[in-house]
Design an enzyme around this catalytic site. Structure first.
Site, PDB file in Angstrom:
ATOM      1  N   LYS A  65     -11.524  32.605  -1.896  1.00 40.92           N
ATOM      2  CA  LYS A  65     -10.660  31.818  -2.790  1.00 40.92           C
ATOM      3  C   LYS A  65     -11.330  31.661  -4.160  1.00 40.92           C
ATOM      4  O   LYS A  65     -10.705  31.867  -5.203  1.00 40.92           O
ATOM      5  CB  LYS A  65     -10.432  30.438  -2.188  1.00 40.92           C
ATOM      6  CG  LYS A  65      -9.862  29.394  -3.147  1.00 40.92           C
ATOM      7  CD  LYS A  65      -9.616  28.057  -2.480  1.00 40.92           C
ATOM      8  CE  LYS A  65     -10.815  27.170  -2.437  1.00 40.92           C
ATOM      9  NZ  LYS A  65     -11.148  26.473  -3.678  1.00 40.92           N
ATOM     10  N   ASN A  66     -12.626  31.330  -4.143  1.00 41.38           N
ATOM     11  CA  ASN A  66     -13.308  30.986  -5.397  1.00 41.38           C
ATOM     12  C   ASN A  66     -13.725  32.189  -6.227  1.00 41.38           C
ATOM     13  O   ASN A  66     -14.215  32.030  -7.348  1.00 41.38           O
ATOM     14  CB  ASN A  66     -14.509  30.079  -5.103  1.00 41.38           C
ATOM     15  CG  ASN A  66     -14.059  28.714  -4.599  1.00 41.38           C
ATOM     16  OD1 ASN A  66     -12.867  28.387  -4.653  1.00 41.38           O
ATOM     17  ND2 ASN A  66     -14.975  27.926  -4.082  1.00 41.38           N
ATOM     18  N   ARG A 135      -7.691  21.975  -9.849  1.00 44.08           N
ATOM     19  CA  ARG A 135      -8.554  21.900 -11.043  1.00 44.08           C
ATOM     20  C   ARG A 135      -9.099  23.259 -11.442  1.00 44.08           C
ATOM     21  O   ARG A 135      -9.465  23.486 -12.570  1.00 44.08           O
ATOM     22  CB  ARG A 135      -9.623  20.845 -10.888  1.00 44.08           C
ATOM     23  CG  ARG A 135     -10.715  21.014 -10.095  1.00 44.08           C
ATOM     24  CD  ARG A 135     -11.772  19.940 -10.257  1.00 44.08           C
ATOM     25  NE  ARG A 135     -12.286  19.799 -11.596  1.00 44.08           N
ATOM     26  CZ  ARG A 135     -13.049  20.679 -12.203  1.00 44.08           C
ATOM     27  NH1 ARG A 135     -13.332  21.786 -11.626  1.00 44.08           N
ATOM     28  NH2 ARG A 135     -13.530  20.442 -13.415  1.00 44.08           N
ATOM     29  N   CYS A 159     -11.102  14.464  -8.841  1.00 46.65           N
ATOM     30  CA  CYS A 159     -10.498  14.631  -7.510  1.00 46.65           C
ATOM     31  C   CYS A 159     -11.354  13.803  -6.552  1.00 46.65           C
ATOM     32  O   CYS A 159     -12.322  13.151  -6.943  1.00 46.65           O
ATOM     33  CB  CYS A 159     -10.479  16.103  -7.106  1.00 46.65           C
ATOM     34  SG  CYS A 159     -12.112  16.758  -6.831  1.00 46.65           S
ATOM     35  N   ARG A 164     -15.452  15.438 -11.874  1.00 45.97           N
ATOM     36  CA  ARG A 164     -15.159  16.816 -12.289  1.00 45.97           C
ATOM     37  C   ARG A 164     -15.046  16.938 -13.813  1.00 45.97           C
ATOM     38  O   ARG A 164     -13.996  17.273 -14.365  1.00 45.97           O
ATOM     39  CB  ARG A 164     -13.895  17.347 -11.608  1.00 45.97           C
ATOM     40  CG  ARG A 164     -13.790  17.100 -10.123  1.00 45.97           C
ATOM     41  CD  ARG A 164     -14.900  17.673  -9.273  1.00 45.97           C
ATOM     42  NE  ARG A 164     -14.973  19.108  -9.257  1.00 45.97           N
ATOM     43  CZ  ARG A 164     -14.302  19.887  -8.404  1.00 45.97           C
ATOM     44  NH1 ARG A 164     -13.487  19.344  -7.547  1.00 45.97           N
ATOM     45  NH2 ARG A 164     -14.417  21.191  -8.445  1.00 45.97           N
ATOM     46  N   ASP A 352     -20.186  23.232  -0.569  1.00 48.63           N
ATOM     47  CA  ASP A 352     -18.928  23.481   0.152  1.00 48.63           C
ATOM     48  C   ASP A 352     -19.131  23.635   1.652  1.00 48.63           C
ATOM     49  O   ASP A 352     -18.155  23.763   2.393  1.00 48.63           O
ATOM     50  CB  ASP A 352     -18.229  24.733  -0.392  1.00 48.63           C
ATOM     51  CG  ASP A 352     -17.727  24.514  -1.802  1.00 48.63           C
ATOM     52  OD1 ASP A 352     -17.350  25.493  -2.451  1.00 48.63           O
ATOM     53  OD2 ASP A 352     -17.748  23.364  -2.266  1.00 48.63           O
ATOM     54  N   ILE A 374     -24.800  17.990  -5.776  1.00 48.30           N
ATOM     55  CA  ILE A 374     -23.782  18.580  -6.659  1.00 48.30           C
ATOM     56  C   ILE A 374     -22.644  17.585  -6.891  1.00 48.30           C
ATOM     57  O   ILE A 374     -22.278  17.300  -8.034  1.00 48.30           O
ATOM     58  CB  ILE A 374     -23.226  19.891  -6.053  1.00 48.30           C
ATOM     59  CG1 ILE A 374     -24.366  20.842  -5.698  1.00 48.30           C
ATOM     60  CG2 ILE A 374     -22.236  20.542  -7.022  1.00 48.30           C
ATOM     61  CD1 ILE A 374     -25.150  21.406  -6.856  1.00 48.30           C
ATOM     62  N   ARG A 444      -5.280  24.757   1.378  1.00 50.95           N
ATOM     63  CA  ARG A 444      -5.698  25.195   0.037  1.00 50.95           C
ATOM     64  C   ARG A 444      -6.748  26.286   0.128  1.00 50.95           C
ATOM     65  O   ARG A 444      -6.854  27.116  -0.753  1.00 50.95           O
ATOM     66  CB  ARG A 444      -6.278  24.008  -0.739  1.00 50.95           C
ATOM     67  CG  ARG A 444      -5.288  22.904  -1.009  1.00 50.95           C
ATOM     68  CD  ARG A 444      -5.831  21.896  -1.966  1.00 50.95           C
ATOM     69  NE  ARG A 444      -6.365  22.562  -3.153  1.00 50.95           N
ATOM     70  CZ  ARG A 444      -6.866  21.891  -4.187  1.00 50.95           C
ATOM     71  NH1 ARG A 444      -6.906  20.579  -4.167  1.00 50.95           N
ATOM     72  NH2 ARG A 444      -7.331  22.520  -5.238  1.00 50.95           N
TER      73      ARG A 444
END
Ligand code: EPZ
Length: 466
Positions: A65-66, A135, A159, A164, A352, A374, A444
């Site tokens: 996804k990223n 975002r 979020c 962010r 993540d 993070i 998502r």
């Protein structure tokens, strides 16, 4: 199927008043058609899991996804047709395609392949309505500025995992010569000419993935050389750079903290296949570890998972890649040893994967400490895991995880993408039934996760939230 466990909603009850076995859920009114290409499913679905099965078999990883999101945005840098393959069928990808269409771009997706014809661009405005739902939409800012010398992109806002901020995005683009102001909740950027510059892109929490992506894309069409220091080293940035170089960009140093870009006049269309999703792969590896199963995770790159593999070795889980790329996961014994983890920019332990790892360590034989460097507030999953019998408390940016013997099924609520994944993992091992609501968060970033897990033995089903 074991007798009913407390706390399950009425619609999961069989005619006799007991718990409807998972298999029956599919056939009855509250089950919904198999989840196919319903990335925009507005239905408030939930996931029901009857825990306790050791997962076994092959599980395939989708595209990252990223990596896909910035690469789709990068197609704005050219007028020519681009074909992006191995794109995961996710809500966030669907949102990015909606943003591109809102700019006037013709694009369509079929069977994990996206075709984009950017020459039809009509405006340079990314609206609040779309940007506020994802975002990562901010990564259209750099390419629009580079190609059209203007952009109006809604501030993405915070979020659940943190504020962010976007100060590094703005700093980097200003360094390239853009005039940027914040007006009515939008980032309004314009530039007569973009010039290469030396840019230090490190922030209070280290490098920024999407700020690196934005500056990298913008620098491709700037005059002269740009040096990005303290750039993000994530594999997704490397994949973006590979795609940009295929388009004719001149980028070197991707994957290191120092990236050099020599600007060019224009970029061509290109075809590219997105790298596998290392976070999905890590989540499936943990699904095998937490259930005491033996999954073979396929189509993943173990070299993107070194920090996780290292920690799992300390916990007592062996993760080994074979020549054909298959990743075999097997616990070394019954005991999961406690470990301390600090999340860091790549190649450090990924933020993540923090929530998912916490689910595993909740069953550790001792006390583990997970420190989030993070996104210090990224602990929404803690209260839900505690509802399942975990024993975790927060101390600032650290979670103190006291291992317990077992978790118990419960009704829980997803709050963000990776917290949802953590709850699925906990449900797979918990005694009894877990019902996870608001799983649009999960959709998502995970393509058909319940189907993939069901194929390797999990008793898991997506049902309609009534
Ligand atoms: C990317 O977000 C990922 N999203 C996130 O994955 C991931 O958690 C994050 O990188 C960190 O690895 C995508 O790639 C779409 P950052 P990004 O800028 O780029 C601070 C998921 O679950 N910061 O690398 O938005 C920021 O507050 C998602 O798939 C600034 O201070 O994150 C954070 O503390 C969640 N100023 C740190 O940097 C800025 O201008 C890293 O954030 C930008 C960021």
């Amino acid at each position: 199927m074991s007798p009913a466990f407390g706390g399950c909603s009425a619609n999961a009850v069989s005619a006799e008043g007991g718990l409807a076995p998972i298999a029956e859920l599919r056939s009855q009114r509250f089950a919904i058609p198999r989840y196919k290409n319903q990335v925009d499913g507005a239905v408030m679905d939930k996931i029901v899991i009857d825990g306790g099965i050791r997962l076994k078999g092959n599980i395939e990883v989708s595209g990252a996804k990223n990596a896909a999101l910035p690469i789709l945005a990068a197609t704005l840098l050219t007028d020519k047709k681009c074909v992006i393959k191995n794109v995961p069928n996710l809500r966030d990808v669907s949102t990015m395609l909606k943003i591109l269409r809102s700019l006037g771009i013709r694009c369509w997706m079929s069977d994990h392949e996206v075709i984009i014809e950017p020459k039809t661009l009509k405006n340079c405005v990314a609206s609040y309505k779309l940007v506020s739902t994802m975002r990562a939409s901010i990564c259209v800012l750099g390419p629009l500025l580079a190609k059209y010398k203007q952009a109006r992109v809604s501030m993405p806002g915070g979020c659940i995992i943190g504020q962010r901020p976007v100060d590094l995005h703005i700093k980097g683009l200003k360094s390239l010569g853009a005039a940027i102001k914040i007006e009515h909740g939008y980032i309004v950027a314009a530039a007569k000419k973009l010039r290469g510059a030396n840019i230090f892109l490190g922030g209070a929490y280290g490098s920024s993935v999407l700020a690196t992506a934005n500056v990298l894309m913008c620098a491709c069409l700037a005059h002269g050389r740009t040096l990005i220091e303290n750039a993000a080293c994530e594999p997704e940035i490397v994949d973006l750079a590979v795609f940009l170089n295929k388009m004719g960009a001149k980028i070197k140093g991707q994957g290191t903290p120092s990236i050099t870009v020599d600007g060019v006049k224009c970029l061509e269309g290109a075809t590219h296949s997105v790298i596998p999703d290392r976070i999905e792969a890590g989540t499936h590896i943990l699904a095998s570890a937490i259930t005491g199963g033996q999954l073979i995770v396929q189509k993943a790159k173990i070299e993107h998972l070194s920090a996780l593999v290292d920690k799992l070795d300390q916990v007592g889980v062996k993760v080994k890649a074979y020549k054909n790329g298959d990743i075999h996961v097997k616990r070394k014994g019954k005991v999961l040893k406690p470990v301390d983890i600090t999340t860091l920019p790549y190649p450090g332990f990924p933020t993540d994967m923090q929530a998912q790892m916490m689910s595993l360590l909740a069953l550790g034989d001792g006390i583990s400490v997970l420190t989030e460097k993070i996104f210090p507030d990224r602990f929404m999953h803690v209260s839900e895991l505690n509802r399942m019998g975990a024993d975790i408390f927060l101390e600032g940016a650290s979670a103190i995880v006291k291992g317990v013997k077992r978790l118990s099924g419960a009704e829980v609520m997803a709050s963000d993408l990776r917290a949802s994944a953590a709850l699925v993992l906990a449900g797979l091992v918990a005694k009894g039934r877990t019902e996870i609501s608001r799983i649009y968060h999960l959709d998502r970033g995970y393509e058909r996760i319940e189907e993939k897990l069901a194929k390797v033995g999990a008793r898991i089903q997506r049902v309609k939230e009534i």
